[in-house]
Write an enzyme that holds these catalytic residues in place. Structure first.
Site, short mmCIF file in Angstrom:
data_model
loop_
_atom_site.label_atom_id
_atom_site.label_comp_id
_atom_site.label_asym_id
_atom_site.label_seq_id
_atom_site.Cartn_x
_atom_site.Cartn_y
_atom_site.Cartn_z
N CYS A 73 -3.75 -0.85 -2.21
CA CYS A 73 -4.01 0.56 -2.46
C CYS A 73 -4.91 0.73 -3.69
O CYS A 73 -4.57 0.24 -4.78
CB CYS A 73 -2.67 1.26 -2.70
SG CYS A 73 -2.81 3.01 -3.04
N HIS A 76 -8.59 3.62 3.51
CA HIS A 76 -8.92 4.23 4.80
C HIS A 76 -10.41 4.25 5.12
O HIS A 76 -10.80 4.43 6.26
CB HIS A 76 -8.42 5.68 4.83
CG HIS A 76 -6.93 5.82 4.89
ND1 HIS A 76 -6.10 5.24 3.98
CD2 HIS A 76 -6.14 6.47 5.79
CE1 HIS A 76 -4.84 5.54 4.29
NE2 HIS A 76 -4.84 6.28 5.39
N GLU A 84 -6.47 9.16 9.55
CA GLU A 84 -5.11 9.04 10.13
C GLU A 84 -5.03 9.75 11.47
O GLU A 84 -4.28 9.35 12.35
CB GLU A 84 -4.07 9.57 9.15
CG GLU A 84 -4.09 8.75 7.88
CD GLU A 84 -2.73 8.38 7.34
OE1 GLU A 84 -1.78 9.13 7.60
OE2 GLU A 84 -2.64 7.34 6.66
N ASP A 124 0.86 -1.18 0.00
CA ASP A 124 0.00 0.00 0.00
C ASP A 124 0.89 1.23 0.00
O ASP A 124 2.09 1.15 0.30
CB ASP A 124 -0.91 -0.01 1.24
CG ASP A 124 -1.82 1.22 1.29
OD1 ASP A 124 -2.38 1.57 0.25
OD2 ASP A 124 -1.94 1.84 2.36
N SER A 125 0.29 2.38 -0.28
CA SER A 125 1.03 3.64 -0.22
C SER A 125 1.49 3.95 1.20
O SER A 125 2.41 4.71 1.40
CB SER A 125 0.13 4.76 -0.72
OG SER A 125 -1.08 4.77 0.02
N CYS A 130 -11.21 3.09 -1.08
CA CYS A 130 -9.95 3.59 -0.54
C CYS A 130 -9.65 2.79 0.73
O CYS A 130 -10.56 2.44 1.49
CB CYS A 130 -10.09 5.07 -0.20
SG CYS A 130 -8.65 5.77 0.63
N1 DGL Z 1 -4.00 3.86 -0.09
C1 DGL Z 1 -4.67 4.94 -0.79
C2 DGL Z 1 -5.85 4.37 -1.57
O1 DGL Z 1 -6.42 3.36 -1.22
C3 DGL Z 1 -5.10 6.03 0.18
C4 DGL Z 1 -3.96 6.84 0.76
C5 DGL Z 1 -3.16 7.57 -0.31
O2 DGL Z 1 -3.65 8.55 -0.89
O3 DGL Z 1 -2.04 7.14 -0.57
O4 DGL Z 1 -6.22 4.93 -2.56
#
Ligand code: DGL
Length: 284
Positions: free
Chosen positions: A79, A193, A159, A16-17, A191
């Site tokens: 992600c 989150h 977050e 993931d990012s 997403c």
């Molecule tokens: N992991 C990213 C997503 O699911 C969210 C956080 C980011 O913008 O890196 O799109």
């Protein structure tokens, strides 16, 4: 020596990012408790959701490259933004099966909708990539039944742990009112989150709107794919080992990690960006 990538005992890789993808790791671990899983979070370069396609694709190649080097049998792209921009590229360049989060979410939404419009919420990158819209259209939804909304404030709110907070309730109202007014019957939380906001979003949208948690949908898809490839670990009585790699240790990382994973992260290996760059592929 790491196990062979074509071996059922090899670990599953998830990237993931940042740390949001721990929601996917958690869903995977719950569904497949005997599997070892290696997680990589690109915490030094998060967010991906505000970045352009080329940048996200280059980062995703390095993330997947690291996991392949660590001997994983499959790479799960937790992600949504990386799935939107890099999935095809990773499938062309990586020597292991690559699973993204978008198709499983689309399939679940198509199975849940009762004839009304379907909403999709995500980062700016995910929504602007048009991938969810394409998937839903390919599944037979007309343009008038696909409604999308970028929700850039949701990631920082989660977050900061502001679930249930007045600021979050305001942001939800601001972003989701048009979808609620349009009568969406299903809403894809596109997403990493957003599953953390399920209760807040559910309260606002009302009990008749089905929320699609992309983490659950992805975990189910990973199980199906591993079964199909005869790569599922047979020994289900064992407790799989979870390993964590991050490209930076963020402030409050223990707190944020526990929020997404549901338990504290004991040990983390840091991978420097110079090491990550060594995994760039020639097209980046
Ligand atoms: N992991 C990213 C997503 O699911 C969210 C956080 C980011 O913008 O890196 O799109």
């Amino acid at each position: 020596m790491s196990p062979n990538k074509n071996d059922a005992v090899a670990p599953i890789g998830v990237f993931d990012s940042g740390m949001g993808g721990l929601t996917v790791l958690r869903a995977l671990h719950e569904r497949l408790p005997g599997e070892d899983i290696i997680y990589f979070g690109d915490t030094a370069r998060v967010p991906y959701g505000t970045k352009g396609e080329k940048t996200v694709r280059a980062f995703a190649s390095q993330d997947a490259g690291l996991l392949v080097e660590l001997g994983v049998k499959m790479v799960v792209v937790a992600c949504n933004t990386a799935s939107a921009f890099a999935l095809e590229h990773l499938r062309e360049t990586m020597p292991v099966p690559i699973l993204g989060v978008i198709n499983p979410g689309v399939r679940t939404a198509l199975a849940m909708t009762r004839g009304g419009p379907v909403g999709v919420i995500g980062t700016s990158g995910t929504i602007r990539s048009g991938r969810y819209q394409e998937g839903l259209a390919a599944g037979g939804l007309g343009e008038d039944r696909i409604l999308v909304q970028e929700c850039p404030l949701f990631v920082p709110l989660v977050e900061e742990g502001l679930m249930g907070h007045a600021m979050t309730v305001m942001a939800i109202e601001e972003y989701l009112l048009p979808l609620r007014d349009a009568g969406v019957d299903t809403l894809i939380l596109g997403c990493t989150h957003y599953p953390a906001l399920k209760d807040d979003i559910g309260r606002f949208m009302g009990p008749d709107v089905k929320l699609v948690d992309s983490a659950d949908a992805l975990a189910l898809a990973a199980q199906d794919r591993l079964t199909e490839l005869a790569l599922l670990r047979g020994d289900t009585s064992r407790e799989g080992k979870l390993e964590f790699y991050l490209s930076d240790i963020p402030w409050k990382f223990q707190e944020i990690g526990a929020r997404f994973l549901g338990k504290p992260i004991e040990e983390v290996i840091t991978v420097g960006l110079d090491e990550m760059e060594a995994f760039s592929d020639s097209n980046d």
